[in-house]
Design a protein around this motif. Structure first.
Motif, PDB file in Angstrom:
ATOM      1  N   GLN A 106       0.836  -1.201   0.000  1.00 25.16           N
ATOM      2  CA  GLN A 106       0.000   0.000   0.000  1.00 25.16           C
ATOM      3  C   GLN A 106       0.867   1.245   0.000  1.00 25.16           C
ATOM      4  O   GLN A 106       2.018   1.221   0.424  1.00 25.16           O
ATOM      5  CB  GLN A 106      -0.978   0.001   1.167  1.00 25.16           C
ATOM      6  CG  GLN A 106      -0.369   0.045   2.535  1.00 25.16           C
ATOM      7  CD  GLN A 106      -1.430   0.022   3.621  1.00 25.16           C
ATOM      8  OE1 GLN A 106      -2.456   0.660   3.486  1.00 25.16           O
ATOM      9  NE2 GLN A 106      -1.189  -0.719   4.677  1.00 25.16           N
ATOM     10  N   SER A 107       0.277   2.323  -0.492  1.00 23.83           N
ATOM     11  CA  SER A 107       0.981   3.597  -0.530  1.00 23.83           C
ATOM     12  C   SER A 107       0.853   4.282   0.825  1.00 23.83           C
ATOM     13  O   SER A 107       0.045   3.886   1.666  1.00 23.83           O
ATOM     14  CB  SER A 107       0.378   4.500  -1.611  1.00 23.83           C
ATOM     15  OG  SER A 107      -0.912   4.947  -1.200  1.00 23.83           O
ATOM     16  N   ASP A 108       1.631   5.317   1.017  1.00 19.95           N
ATOM     17  CA  ASP A 108       1.402   6.214   2.135  1.00 19.95           C
ATOM     18  C   ASP A 108       0.155   7.023   1.832  1.00 19.95           C
ATOM     19  O   ASP A 108      -0.234   7.165   0.667  1.00 19.95           O
ATOM     20  CB  ASP A 108       2.592   7.174   2.305  1.00 19.95           C
ATOM     21  CG  ASP A 108       3.852   6.463   2.766  1.00 19.95           C
ATOM     22  OD1 ASP A 108       3.742   5.413   3.449  1.00 19.95           O
ATOM     23  OD2 ASP A 108       4.948   6.935   2.425  1.00 19.95           O
ATOM     24  N   SER A 109      -0.476   7.573   2.855  1.00 24.62           N
ATOM     25  CA  SER A 109      -1.584   8.491   2.627  1.00 24.62           C
ATOM     26  C   SER A 109      -1.012   9.820   2.147  1.00 24.62           C
ATOM     27  O   SER A 109      -0.013  10.302   2.688  1.00 24.62           O
ATOM     28  CB  SER A 109      -2.370   8.732   3.913  1.00 24.62           C
ATOM     29  OG  SER A 109      -3.087   7.588   4.266  1.00 24.62           O
ATOM     30  N   VAL A 110      -1.620  10.379   1.116  1.00 28.62           N
ATOM     31  CA  VAL A 110      -1.196  11.685   0.618  1.00 28.62           C
ATOM     32  C   VAL A 110      -2.394  12.623   0.656  1.00 28.62           C
ATOM     33  O   VAL A 110      -3.532  12.194   0.508  1.00 28.62           O
ATOM     34  CB  VAL A 110      -0.612  11.609  -0.813  1.00 28.62           C
ATOM     35  CG1 VAL A 110       0.684  10.825  -0.827  1.00 28.62           C
ATOM     36  CG2 VAL A 110      -1.590  10.994  -1.778  1.00 28.62           C
ATOM     37  N   ASN A 111      -2.120  13.902   0.872  1.00 31.91           N
ATOM     38  CA  ASN A 111      -3.167  14.904   0.979  1.00 31.91           C
ATOM     39  C   ASN A 111      -2.975  15.924  -0.134  1.00 31.91           C
ATOM     40  O   ASN A 111      -1.855  16.375  -0.383  1.00 31.91           O
ATOM     41  CB  ASN A 111      -3.092  15.583   2.348  1.00 31.91           C
ATOM     42  CG  ASN A 111      -4.314  16.394   2.651  1.00 31.91           C
ATOM     43  OD1 ASN A 111      -4.732  17.237   1.864  1.00 31.91           O
ATOM     44  ND2 ASN A 111      -4.902  16.145   3.813  1.00 31.91           N
ATOM     45  N   SER A 112      -4.065  16.296  -0.775  1.00 32.83           N
ATOM     46  CA  SER A 112      -3.972  17.236  -1.892  1.00 32.83           C
ATOM     47  C   SER A 112      -3.583  18.637  -1.435  1.00 32.83           C
ATOM     48  O   SER A 112      -3.034  19.404  -2.213  1.00 32.83           O
ATOM     49  CB  SER A 112      -5.299  17.291  -2.654  1.00 32.83           C
ATOM     50  OG  SER A 112      -6.321  17.807  -1.825  1.00 32.83           O
ATOM     51  N   SER A 113      -3.861  18.992  -0.199  1.00 36.66           N
ATOM     52  CA  SER A 113      -3.476  20.295   0.360  1.00 36.66           C
ATOM     53  C   SER A 113      -3.799  21.453  -0.578  1.00 36.66           C
ATOM     54  O   SER A 113      -2.989  22.350  -0.785  1.00 36.66           O
ATOM     55  CB  SER A 113      -1.991  20.308   0.710  1.00 36.66           C
ATOM     56  OG  SER A 113      -1.703  19.308   1.641  1.00 36.66           O
ATOM     57  N   GLY A 114      -4.973  21.434  -1.158  1.00 30.98           N
ATOM     58  CA  GLY A 114      -5.396  22.521  -2.034  1.00 30.98           C
ATOM     59  C   GLY A 114      -5.129  22.306  -3.509  1.00 30.98           C
ATOM     60  O   GLY A 114      -5.622  23.047  -4.344  1.00 30.98           O
ATOM     61  N   ALA A 115      -4.332  21.295  -3.867  1.00 34.23           N
ATOM     62  CA  ALA A 115      -4.090  21.004  -5.287  1.00 34.23           C
ATOM     63  C   ALA A 115      -5.356  20.411  -5.906  1.00 34.23           C
ATOM     64  O   ALA A 115      -6.185  19.830  -5.214  1.00 34.23           O
ATOM     65  CB  ALA A 115      -2.932  20.019  -5.436  1.00 34.23           C
ATOM     66  N   LEU A 116      -5.500  20.559  -7.201  1.00 32.99           N
ATOM     67  CA  LEU A 116      -6.698  20.062  -7.878  1.00 32.99           C
ATOM     68  C   LEU A 116      -6.641  18.578  -8.192  1.00 32.99           C
ATOM     69  O   LEU A 116      -7.663  17.983  -8.542  1.00 32.99           O
ATOM     70  CB  LEU A 116      -6.957  20.863  -9.153  1.00 32.99           C
ATOM     71  CG  LEU A 116      -7.268  22.341  -8.928  1.00 32.99           C
ATOM     72  CD1 LEU A 116      -7.472  23.051 -10.259  1.00 32.99           C
ATOM     73  CD2 LEU A 116      -8.488  22.499  -8.030  1.00 32.99           C
ATOM     74  N   HIS A 117      -5.469  17.950  -8.091  1.00 26.22           N
ATOM     75  CA  HIS A 117      -5.375  16.510  -8.282  1.00 26.22           C
ATOM     76  C   HIS A 117      -4.165  15.973  -7.532  1.00 26.22           C
ATOM     77  O   HIS A 117      -3.183  16.693  -7.323  1.00 26.22           O
ATOM     78  CB  HIS A 117      -5.310  16.125  -9.762  1.00 26.22           C
ATOM     79  CG  HIS A 117      -4.121  16.673 -10.479  1.00 26.22           C
ATOM     80  ND1 HIS A 117      -2.903  16.042 -10.474  1.00 26.22           N
ATOM     81  CD2 HIS A 117      -3.966  17.801 -11.202  1.00 26.22           C
ATOM     82  CE1 HIS A 117      -2.037  16.762 -11.171  1.00 26.22           C
ATOM     83  NE2 HIS A 117      -2.661  17.832 -11.625  1.00 26.22           N
ATOM     84  N   ILE A 118      -4.267  14.726  -7.117  1.00 24.04           N
ATOM     85  CA  ILE A 118      -3.150  14.042  -6.464  1.00 24.04           C
ATOM     86  C   ILE A 118      -3.120  12.605  -6.960  1.00 24.04           C
ATOM     87  O   ILE A 118      -4.125  12.077  -7.438  1.00 24.04           O
ATOM     88  CB  ILE A 118      -3.248  14.070  -4.926  1.00 24.04           C
ATOM     89  CG1 ILE A 118      -4.536  13.394  -4.445  1.00 24.04           C
ATOM     90  CG2 ILE A 118      -3.131  15.461  -4.393  1.00 24.04           C
ATOM     91  CD1 ILE A 118      -4.560  13.142  -2.960  1.00 24.04           C
ATOM     92  N   ALA A 119      -1.979  11.983  -6.837  1.00 22.84           N
ATOM     93  CA  ALA A 119      -1.826  10.580  -7.204  1.00 22.84           C
ATOM     94  C   ALA A 119      -0.871   9.932  -6.212  1.00 22.84           C
ATOM     95  O   ALA A 119      -0.026  10.593  -5.614  1.00 22.84           O
ATOM     96  CB  ALA A 119      -1.292  10.446  -8.624  1.00 22.84           C
ATOM     97  N   ALA A 120      -1.029   8.628  -6.045  1.00 18.87           N
ATOM     98  CA  ALA A 120      -0.138   7.844  -5.193  1.00 18.87           C
ATOM     99  C   ALA A 120       0.007   6.466  -5.812  1.00 18.87           C
ATOM    100  O   ALA A 120      -0.903   5.978  -6.485  1.00 18.87           O
ATOM    101  CB  ALA A 120      -0.690   7.732  -3.783  1.00 18.87           C
ATOM    102  N   SER A 121       1.168   5.856  -5.590  1.00 21.40           N
ATOM    103  CA  SER A 121       1.418   4.508  -6.095  1.00 21.40           C
ATOM    104  C   SER A 121       1.955   3.634  -4.979  1.00 21.40           C
ATOM    105  O   SER A 121       2.650   4.110  -4.081  1.00 21.40           O
ATOM    106  CB  SER A 121       2.435   4.538  -7.241  1.00 21.40           C
ATOM    107  OG  SER A 121       1.903   5.206  -8.352  1.00 21.40           O
ATOM    108  N   THR A 122       1.642   2.352  -5.075  1.00 21.76           N
ATOM    109  CA  THR A 122       2.155   1.390  -4.104  1.00 21.76           C
ATOM    110  C   THR A 122       3.559   0.955  -4.514  1.00 21.76           C
ATOM    111  O   THR A 122       3.919   1.063  -5.674  1.00 21.76           O
ATOM    112  CB  THR A 122       1.270   0.130  -4.056  1.00 21.76           C
ATOM    113  OG1 THR A 122       1.372  -0.564  -5.302  1.00 21.76           O
ATOM    114  CG2 THR A 122      -0.170   0.469  -3.760  1.00 21.76           C
ATOM    115  N   PRO A 123       4.325   0.439  -3.569  1.00 27.54           N
ATOM    116  CA  PRO A 123       5.563  -0.224  -3.970  1.00 27.54           C
ATOM    117  C   PRO A 123       5.210  -1.445  -4.823  1.00 27.54           C
ATOM    118  O   PRO A 123       4.108  -1.977  -4.739  1.00 27.54           O
ATOM    119  CB  PRO A 123       6.186  -0.653  -2.637  1.00 27.54           C
ATOM    120  CG  PRO A 123       5.533   0.193  -1.598  1.00 27.54           C
ATOM    121  CD  PRO A 123       4.162   0.495  -2.124  1.00 27.54           C
TER     122      PRO A 123
END
Length: 162
Positions: A106-123
């Motif tokens: 699983q990936s770490d949790s990521v927060n968009s912090s105001g950005a219009l899009h975010i992405a995360a990837s697993t190992p």
């Protein structure tokens, strides 16, 4: 002097080429064929005018000449309207021989912090077993402009690397 520079250049090119042959067939997985790709729309309280968030998930596979060598998962959230921020976590799941879904990475949790899009990837999961069917679970926590929070979990369609 020119001969020394030319010889050094040839040596450098040879070292780079030798090093690139030692690298795995796919150092950065790609999803050129939309493997296991799914997209979900999450409207605020089921009302599209109150604001939607688009959530996507897909599998990434590295393949050599013979077979898939490792698999990872990617998730993305796109804040379309009236969503302040999104927290995203991506989980790669594999189906075991008893047809149960088991979390592999699983990936770490990521927060968009105001950005219009975010992405995360697993190992990458390099311990490919049989059956080699995978899916992506994407968890999103959305804060809306009216200061409410909603949690949603989406699962992509399974994909088998056979």
């Amino acid at each position: 002097m020119l001969a020394i520079v030319a010889a050094a250049s040839l040596l450098l090119v040879g070292l780079v080429a030798a090093g690139s042959r030692a690298q795995p067939a796919c150092s950065v997985p790609a999803n050129d064929d939309n493997v296991g790709f799914s997209t979900f729309n999450r409207p605020h309280f089921g009302q599209e005018p109150s604001g939607p968030v688009i959530v996507q998930g897909w599998l990434n596979a590295c393949e050599d000449a013979e077979a898939v060598t490792d698999v990872s998962a990617t998730g993305r959230a796109i804040l379309v309207h009236r969503a302040l921020r999104v927290q995203l976590r991506v989980i790669l799941e594999q189906q075991d021989p008893a047809s149960n879904w088991v979390a592999q990475t699983q990936s770490d949790s990521v927060n968009s912090s105001g950005a219009l899009h975010i992405a995360a990837s697993t190992p990458a999961d390099t311990d490919l077993g049989q059956p080699d069917t995978y899916r992506v679970r994407v968890r999103v926590l959305i804060r809306w402009v009216d200061n409410t929070i909603s949690f949603q979990e989406f699962t992509t369609k399974p994909y088998s690397f056979v």
